[in-house]
Motif scaffolding. Sequence first.
Motif, PDB file in Angstrom:
ATOM      1  N   ARG A  91      32.390  19.276  55.665  1.00  0.00           N
ATOM      2  CA  ARG A  91      33.149  18.040  55.510  1.00  0.00           C
ATOM      3  C   ARG A  91      34.352  17.941  56.457  1.00  0.00           C
ATOM      4  O   ARG A  91      35.148  17.000  56.327  1.00  0.00           O
ATOM      5  CB  ARG A  91      33.616  17.867  54.057  1.00  0.00           C
ATOM      6  N   GLN A  92      34.469  18.875  57.390  1.00  0.00           N
ATOM      7  CA  GLN A  92      35.469  18.745  58.453  1.00  0.00           C
ATOM      8  C   GLN A  92      34.762  18.503  59.790  1.00  0.00           C
ATOM      9  O   GLN A  92      35.011  17.518  60.470  1.00  0.00           O
ATOM     10  CB  GLN A  92      36.333  20.000  58.535  1.00  0.00           C
ATOM     11  N   ASP A  93      33.845  19.409  60.126  1.00  0.00           N
ATOM     12  CA  ASP A  93      33.067  19.256  61.363  1.00  0.00           C
ATOM     13  C   ASP A  93      31.754  18.525  61.113  1.00  0.00           C
ATOM     14  O   ASP A  93      31.202  17.898  62.013  1.00  0.00           O
ATOM     15  CB  ASP A  93      32.747  20.622  61.972  1.00  0.00           C
ATOM     16  N   GLY A  94      31.242  18.650  59.902  1.00  0.00           N
ATOM     17  CA  GLY A  94      29.944  18.090  59.554  1.00  0.00           C
ATOM     18  C   GLY A  94      29.597  18.482  58.134  1.00  0.00           C
ATOM     19  O   GLY A  94      30.487  18.655  57.294  1.00  0.00           O
ATOM     20  N   LEU A  95      28.315  18.657  57.867  1.00  0.00           N
ATOM     21  CA  LEU A  95      27.869  19.011  56.522  1.00  0.00           C
ATOM     22  C   LEU A  95      27.087  20.314  56.547  1.00  0.00           C
ATOM     23  O   LEU A  95      26.276  20.541  57.446  1.00  0.00           O
ATOM     24  CB  LEU A  95      26.984  17.906  55.936  1.00  0.00           C
ATOM     25  N   VAL A  96      27.327  21.157  55.568  1.00  0.00           N
ATOM     26  CA  VAL A  96      26.545  22.379  55.357  1.00  0.00           C
ATOM     27  C   VAL A  96      25.785  22.175  54.054  1.00  0.00           C
ATOM     28  O   VAL A  96      26.386  22.062  52.981  1.00  0.00           O
ATOM     29  CB  VAL A  96      27.443  23.626  55.273  1.00  0.00           C
ATOM     30  N   ILE A  97      24.476  22.115  54.138  1.00  0.00           N
ATOM     31  CA  ILE A  97      23.643  21.710  53.006  1.00  0.00           C
ATOM     32  C   ILE A  97      22.572  22.758  52.733  1.00  0.00           C
ATOM     33  O   ILE A  97      22.013  23.349  53.672  1.00  0.00           O
ATOM     34  CB  ILE A  97      22.975  20.342  53.296  1.00  0.00           C
ATOM     35  N   ASP A  98      22.283  22.975  51.471  1.00  0.00           N
ATOM     36  CA  ASP A  98      21.185  23.854  51.080  1.00  0.00           C
ATOM     37  C   ASP A  98      19.885  23.057  51.125  1.00  0.00           C
ATOM     38  O   ASP A  98      19.567  22.310  50.209  1.00  0.00           O
ATOM     39  CB  ASP A  98      21.429  24.411  49.678  1.00  0.00           C
ATOM     40  N   TYR A  99      19.130  23.205  52.208  1.00  0.00           N
ATOM     41  CA  TYR A  99      17.902  22.444  52.392  1.00  0.00           C
ATOM     42  C   TYR A  99      16.745  22.948  51.525  1.00  0.00           C
ATOM     43  O   TYR A  99      15.681  22.334  51.517  1.00  0.00           O
ATOM     44  CB  TYR A  99      17.462  22.498  53.860  1.00  0.00           C
ATOM     45  N   SER A 100      16.955  24.056  50.817  1.00  0.00           N
ATOM     46  CA  SER A 100      15.857  24.592  50.000  1.00  0.00           C
ATOM     47  C   SER A 100      15.714  23.851  48.672  1.00  0.00           C
ATOM     48  O   SER A 100      14.758  24.068  47.930  1.00  0.00           O
ATOM     49  CB  SER A 100      16.081  26.087  49.736  1.00  0.00           C
ATOM     50  N   ARG A 101      16.646  22.957  48.347  1.00  0.00           N
ATOM     51  CA  ARG A 101      16.599  22.208  47.091  1.00  0.00           C
ATOM     52  C   ARG A 101      15.575  21.078  47.173  1.00  0.00           C
ATOM     53  O   ARG A 101      14.936  20.855  48.194  1.00  0.00           O
ATOM     54  CB  ARG A 101      17.978  21.641  46.765  1.00  0.00           C
ATOM     55  N   ASN A 102      15.454  20.355  46.096  1.00  0.00           N
ATOM     56  CA  ASN A 102      14.580  19.183  46.054  1.00  0.00           C
ATOM     57  C   ASN A 102      14.948  18.211  47.181  1.00  0.00           C
ATOM     58  O   ASN A 102      16.119  17.906  47.393  1.00  0.00           O
ATOM     59  CB  ASN A 102      14.728  18.491  44.694  1.00  0.00           C
ATOM     60  N   TYR A 103      13.941  17.739  47.914  1.00  0.00           N
ATOM     61  CA  TYR A 103      14.192  16.914  49.093  1.00  0.00           C
ATOM     62  C   TYR A 103      14.929  15.623  48.753  1.00  0.00           C
ATOM     63  O   TYR A 103      15.786  15.162  49.521  1.00  0.00           O
ATOM     64  CB  TYR A 103      12.874  16.580  49.800  1.00  0.00           C
ATOM     65  N   ASN A 104      14.617  15.020  47.605  1.00  0.00           N
ATOM     66  CA  ASN A 104      15.302  13.794  47.201  1.00  0.00           C
ATOM     67  C   ASN A 104      16.781  14.037  46.937  1.00  0.00           C
ATOM     68  O   ASN A 104      17.627  13.189  47.251  1.00  0.00           O
ATOM     69  CB  ASN A 104      14.641  13.192  45.961  1.00  0.00           C
TER      70      ASN A 104
END
Length: 331
Positions: free
Chosen positions: A307-320
Amino acid sequence: MKVLILTSTYLPNIGGIEHHIASFSSHWQQLGHECEVAVVEGPIAYQQELIEGVKVYRIPSLLTKPLQLFKPLGTYIPNIKSFDMVLVHDPHYLGLTFHFLLNRKVYRQKLVSMTHGGFFHTAKWKTLKKIVFNTLFRYLVSVYDQVVAVSQSDLIAFKGKSGVKRITLIENGVEELGCPQDKCFTPKIKFIYFGRFSANKQVEILVSVARALINITPLNMQFTFIGAGDDNATKAVDALVNDYPEHVSYFPHLPAQNLKDEIEQANVFWTASSYEGFGMSVVESMMSGLVPIVNDIPVLRKLVNHRQDGLVIDYSRNYNKVAQDIINEFS
């Protein structure tokens, strides 16, 4: 100075190694030196071509990487003795390096190798890699007059290993691939992925999240995929293009200028990669003004402040759920 770069992959393939060598070749020539590239690509027909001003030799081998076996380079490059240095981009230190051990008397040039793209950068098959790194590697690397470490961690890993004659730290450089975002504003939210389609890049996850985004958001989102490699990933991207041609475009290969044009039209770079050695494409995309949306893995967490440079997201979760999180950030 005249330099020959030996590699197992090059343009028009798209990936970190290919881009690294292409940038090196271009800048080397801009400094007034000569640079040519020899690509050992498995059972192919020998050919010569010119790619973006660089002479390229495509050399057949009996086996595919990483265990290439091929005839001495002089068989395909008549002026081989005119080169002052051969830079061997063999991150796995197997097939290409073994070739020089077998032909020590043939080559009189300075031999240099670099650690960029090394298989030891990731934890996958850690035990096997450790065995290779501490046994076979020590013998193979002795052929080089100089090893270039592209990071401080590589310097520490290589320094003191028997067989390494000299090692120098020259950290990875990055190139601005597009123009800063404030000069390239677009009202659309355009996602771009460029790089190799390999298992660790998890391109199929990006495809699934893109499909969810298109279905659930009223925002005008566009998606561009650039790369090739893994058949399953390619099929997934092709299917997405067929289902949503007005939202998705796909290019297996692109010349450098066309790649820059696509990056300039985008404002988001995303990757669901499960492991990275350095994250070169992420850094390059950030330098070009793109907002990164990266997978939550240690290497990428160090590069991107959430949320400063971009987003770090856990892509292993449900795609929706992943798609909804992205929409919430853009709303």
